[in-house]
Design an enzyme around this catalytic site. Structure first.
Site, short mmCIF file in Angstrom:
data_model
loop_
_atom_site.label_atom_id
_atom_site.label_comp_id
_atom_site.label_asym_id
_atom_site.label_seq_id
_atom_site.Cartn_x
_atom_site.Cartn_y
_atom_site.Cartn_z
N CYS A 100 -6.82 -159.86 -11.80
CA CYS A 100 -7.49 -158.58 -11.55
C CYS A 100 -6.64 -157.76 -10.57
O CYS A 100 -6.28 -158.25 -9.51
CB CYS A 100 -8.87 -158.86 -10.97
SG CYS A 100 -9.67 -157.42 -10.26
N HIS A 294 -17.18 -149.64 -16.18
CA HIS A 294 -16.54 -150.90 -15.79
C HIS A 294 -16.65 -151.94 -16.90
O HIS A 294 -15.74 -152.74 -17.09
CB HIS A 294 -17.12 -151.41 -14.47
CG HIS A 294 -16.11 -152.22 -13.70
ND1 HIS A 294 -14.93 -151.71 -13.26
CD2 HIS A 294 -16.10 -153.52 -13.33
CE1 HIS A 294 -14.22 -152.66 -12.66
NE2 HIS A 294 -14.92 -153.77 -12.69
N TYR A 298 -13.46 -154.32 -19.30
CA TYR A 298 -13.27 -155.77 -19.36
C TYR A 298 -12.65 -156.24 -20.66
O TYR A 298 -12.01 -157.29 -20.71
CB TYR A 298 -14.61 -156.48 -19.10
CG TYR A 298 -14.81 -156.81 -17.64
CD1 TYR A 298 -14.69 -155.83 -16.66
CD2 TYR A 298 -15.09 -158.10 -17.23
CE1 TYR A 298 -14.86 -156.12 -15.33
CE2 TYR A 298 -15.26 -158.42 -15.89
CZ TYR A 298 -15.14 -157.42 -14.94
OH TYR A 298 -15.30 -157.73 -13.61
N GLU A 445 -15.59 -164.68 -12.50
CA GLU A 445 -15.41 -163.24 -12.47
C GLU A 445 -15.68 -162.63 -13.85
O GLU A 445 -16.32 -161.59 -13.97
CB GLU A 445 -13.98 -162.94 -12.01
CG GLU A 445 -13.82 -161.61 -11.30
CD GLU A 445 -13.84 -160.44 -12.24
OE1 GLU A 445 -13.44 -160.60 -13.39
OE2 GLU A 445 -14.28 -159.35 -11.81
FE1 SF4 Z 1 -10.40 -156.22 -12.04
FE2 SF4 Z 1 -12.53 -154.94 -12.92
FE3 SF4 Z 1 -10.10 -153.82 -13.12
FE4 SF4 Z 1 -10.69 -155.86 -14.66
S1 SF4 Z 1 -11.70 -153.86 -14.71
S2 SF4 Z 1 -8.81 -155.62 -13.48
S3 SF4 Z 1 -12.02 -157.10 -13.33
S4 SF4 Z 1 -11.21 -154.30 -11.24
FE FE Z 2 -14.11 -157.22 -11.89
#
Ligand code: SF4
Ligand code: FE
Length: 489
Positions: A100, A294, A298, A445
């Site tokens: 990450c 977010h 992923y 995570e």
């Molecule tokens: Fe890290 Fe979240 Fe970015 Fe993936 S989306 S690299 S888990 S901060």
């Molecule tokens: Fe994350």
């Protein structure tokens, strides 16, 4: 951009002095401490790519506020292309770091806050949007790293913010002054916090009228008075007794993002850095927009990690002489298939993006939830296949100290060797990498980052529009379309 590359980013962190503790002791320099330096280097890669012409198209953008070239990590998505470029960038960074790189949390926070405070101003006549844009221009021009701070401790989970026995379990405003507010509380699991420049505080959940003091969005420098961070432990972190050790698995980069508790003990925030103060009705959409952005990520960053894992296992199979076995090829094929399937959902929710009233683009929220839900399955399955192919020696391997020992080093080299002409040390390095990428902290995570699986299932059901689906089935059979109770769709 004031900070132009990774080295300048690292240098910039040496100039600020946030209060950070780890294993009971103060960390004075996160760029040199063995526990935090790997995470700093992963985040530095986001700066390095922006300064590399080969990646400029995905790693930089043109600011819609100033027309200047900025890091994509400080950009507000202006169209579908921006959303797609973001996920392409994240996959590349996942491939280059195997971990990450942290900076997306602030990126998503910026995008969610930008669109929501615009809507607050439209309805409430406030001037948050202008304040936020001014703050954002500084972030863009200076090229600062922002930690998006959403998750509150939550105390008794059966109670909301206003009903907690300890009112500090959610970040809240404890005092309003003519020139600003004072906040108290904490944020947990804050990815990249210890090596960011700024904290963007956001509420953690939808709130009702009674929780006005908890409906706060604001930006604070990480070294503001009253802020203390406690850096979390990760699996095998004692192996980082020195930097660059093989036993760590990823000698240059961390196992995951590097998370910290951030405590706010009566921190003053001037008015120009306050972007929400009491507008509870907007807390739900802020949380959901942040989470959706977010969750969309992923399927890209984790796909990058799975690419590395697939490559590691494939090379290990070559070293061990098993690469041509049909079951090995089949399992590697499955790893690739799962990775690409996951990436499809990141691309899809971006391609189906839509403009909010502010002009900032949102991902398709249903597809983003599906994307993150699949991460909690596919990443685990890819890890399972990697361990299946790697073999049990991943768990029994002697340490680098033994490998380098004058007394027993020759035994380790001889009995952990593979095919001729590939040094044992390479087999050990690959094994440690696989261990690190399939071990405890890394997969936790994937399970809980961007929201635990149940959070996605709630939204998938809510957005699934069962009523419409029931109508489709009825229409096909000629059954009359009578309205029924909500629980039936
Ligand atoms: Fe890290 Fe979240 Fe970015 Fe993936 S989306 S690299 S888990 S901060
Ligand atoms: Fe994350």
């Amino acid at each position: 951009m004031k900070i132009k590359n990774g080295a300048e980013y690292i240098e910039s962190l040496r100039k600020i002095k946030p209060v950070i503790y780890y294993k009971g002791e103060r960390i004075e320099d996160v760029t040199r401490h063995p526990a935090t330096a790997p995470h700093v280097r992963a985040a530095a890669m986001t700066y390095a790519l922006a300064s590399d012409d080969a990646y400029g198209d995905v790693a930089t953008a043109t600011s819609h506020l100033t027309g200047r070239t900025i890091s994509r990590f400080t950009h507000v998505h202006q169209n579908v292309e921006d959303l797609i470029k973001k996920v392409k960038l994240l996959r590349i960074l996942g491939q280059k770091t195997g971990t990450c790189f942290q900076r997306c949390v602030g990126f998503d926070g910026i995008n969610a806050v930008y669109s929501v405070v615009y809507e607050i101003d439209q309805k409430c006549g406030t001037d948050y949007f202008e304040r936020f844009k001014q703050w954002l221009i500084t972030i863009q021009d200076e090229n600062l790293m922002v930690v998006g701070a959403m998750t509150d401790p939550k105390g008794d989970r059966s109670k909301g913010p206003a009903d907690q026995p300890d009112p500090d379990q959610y970040v809240r405003i404890v005092e309003r002054r003519p020139d600003g507010v004072v906040i108290r509380g904490a944020k947990l699991h804050m990815t990249g916090a210890v090596n960011s420049h700024e904290i963007l505080v956001m509420p953690t959940t939808a709130m009702d009228e009674r929780s006005k003091d908890y409906a706060v969005v604001c930006a604070i420098p990480v070294d503001a008075p009253g802020i203390t961070m406690i850096f979390g432990r990760q699996a095998s972190d004692d192996r980082r007794d020195k930097l660059e050790r093989i036993d760590v698995g990823k000698p240059s980069f961390g196992a995951v993002g590097g998370e910290a508790l951030i405590a706010f003990e009566d921190v003053f925030v001037p008015n120009e850095r306050v972007f929400m103060d009491g507008e509870t009705e907007f807390t739900g959409s802020l949380v959901y927009r942040f989470a959706s952005h977010h969750r969309a990520n992923y399927g890209a960053c984790k796909t990058g990690l799975m690419d590395v894992l697939t490559g590691a296992v494939s090379y290990l199979a070559q070293i061990q002489g098993t690469a041509k076995a049909s079951h090995v090829r089949d399992k590697v094929t499955e790893m690739i298939h799962l990775s690409e399937t996951l990436y499809c959902s990141s691309i899809a929710c971006s391609a189906e993006g839509w403009p909010t009233p502010s002009g900032a683009y949102m991902v398709d929220t249903m597809l983003a939830n599906v994307c993150k839900q699949n991460v909690t399955r596919f990443h685990f399955e890819v890890a399972r296949l990697a361990l299946d192919l790697a073999g049990g020696f991943i768990a029994t391997l002697p340490s680098q100290y033994d490998l380098e020992s004058e007394e027993v080093g020759h035994l380790v080299k001889k009995y952990f060797s593979g095919v001729k002409d590939i040094p044992t040390e390479e087999r050990i390095k690959i094994a440690r990498l696989i261990e690190a990428m399939t071990g405890g902290t890394a997969l936790v995570e994937s399970m809980h980052g961007a929201g635990s699986p149940q959070a996605q299932r709630v939204m998938i059901f809510r957005e699934g529009d069962l009523g419409k689906k029931i109508k489709l089935a009825k229409a096909l059979l000629g059954i009359p379309q009578k309205e029924r109770a909500p629980e039936n769709g």
